[in-house]
Design an enzyme around this catalytic site. Structure first.
Site, PDB file in Angstrom:
ATOM      1  N   ASP A  84       0.827  -1.215   0.000  1.00 35.07           N
ATOM      2  CA  ASP A  84       0.000   0.000   0.000  1.00 35.07           C
ATOM      3  C   ASP A  84       0.863   1.267   0.000  1.00 35.07           C
ATOM      4  O   ASP A  84       0.434   2.311  -0.511  1.00 35.07           O
ATOM      5  CB  ASP A  84      -0.911   0.025   1.232  1.00 35.07           C
ATOM      6  CG  ASP A  84      -2.127  -0.883   1.086  1.00 35.07           C
ATOM      7  OD1 ASP A  84      -2.479  -1.206  -0.070  1.00 35.07           O
ATOM      8  OD2 ASP A  84      -2.714  -1.254   2.117  1.00 35.07           O
ATOM      9  N   GLU A  85       2.059   1.183   0.587  1.00 38.94           N
ATOM     10  CA  GLU A  85       2.894   2.381   0.712  1.00 38.94           C
ATOM     11  C   GLU A  85       3.314   2.960  -0.635  1.00 38.94           C
ATOM     12  O   GLU A  85       3.165   4.175  -0.855  1.00 38.94           O
ATOM     13  CB  GLU A  85       4.099   2.089   1.602  1.00 38.94           C
ATOM     14  CG  GLU A  85       3.717   1.928   3.057  1.00 38.94           C
ATOM     15  CD  GLU A  85       4.902   1.661   3.974  1.00 38.94           C
ATOM     16  OE1 GLU A  85       4.702   1.632   5.192  1.00 38.94           O
ATOM     17  OE2 GLU A  85       6.034   1.471   3.457  1.00 38.94           O
TER      18      GLU A  85
END
Length: 221
Positions: A84-85
């Site tokens: 997700d980062e």
């Protein structure tokens, strides 16, 4: 005066995205130390509880950083949190021109780009039960960061020299020139690093700074 909603507060010089088991105790801890000696403020996530999805503290930290460094390693794709980062980092690059750097730590860039090998196996396992939309977001973000010309740990015989090179590159991108006025003065480094983060020099907000001292010392505000 510009609306406060348009002001981008930059609390950190660097946001590192990484898989803790692979790099936290070794490579990353040494990189953090070297950044500190250069006056580079790095976001640290030790007090954040990690879950299945990226938390609001992490999203805010990415937004408030001038540079994001994605440390890609063999187990990076085994965590949906990690995946997700770079999605959020890519959003920040597109929205505000955030600088993105990559480090390939014991992993081949083509394996990251094409999600193959051990990296690809970890990615496929993480994708189990996820929606096609989520998987496509991750693939797009990985393909992007994998095409950035970054440092490859396997090309360096000496990891200390690799870390020094990365710190030098970050300093150049930040145009940070650490002051030499306090060299040799014991105990000041940590205070100066904290002061730098509080000043938020990258932010365009108007600031007021107060200076206080004992009688006989010039004071002002």
């Amino acid at each position: 005066m510009a609306s406060s909603s348009l002001i981008h507060v930059r609390r950190y010089h660097v946001f590192p995205s990484f898989h803790g088991r692979d790099v936290r105790r070794g490579f990353l801890s040494h990189l953090h130390h070297y950044f500190a000696t250069k006056g580079i403020t790095t976001f640290k996530d030790q007090k954040i509880e990690r879950g299945n999805t990226i938390g609001p503290e992490l999203v805010q930290a990415i937004t408030e950083s001038r540079i994001s460094i994605v440390v890609l390693s063999k187990n990076y794709a085994s965590s949906s949190w990690c995946l997700d980062e770079p999605v959020e980092i890519l959003k920040c690059k597109e929205a505000s021109g955030q600088i993105v750097m990559t480090i390939f730590y014991d992993v081949d860039p083509s394996d990251v780009r094409k999600q193959r090998g051990d990296f690809g196996s970890a990615f496929e396992e993480t994708c189990e039960g996820k929606t096609e939309e989520e998987k496509q977001r991750w693939r797009k973000a990985l393909a992007y960061v994998a095409t950035i010309a970054g440092e490859h740990s396997l090309n360096w015989a000496n990891e200390a020299e690799l870390i020094q090179k990365i710190a030098t590159d970050v300093t150049k991108k930040l145009n940070v020139t650490p002051s030499r006025d306090f060299d040799g003065m014991v105990g000041l480094e940590a205070h100066l690093t904290k002061l730098d983060s509080l000043l938020r020099l990258e932010c365009n907000e108007v600031k007021m700074i107060g200076i206080w001292g004992a009688a006989g010392i010039v004071t002002g505000a």
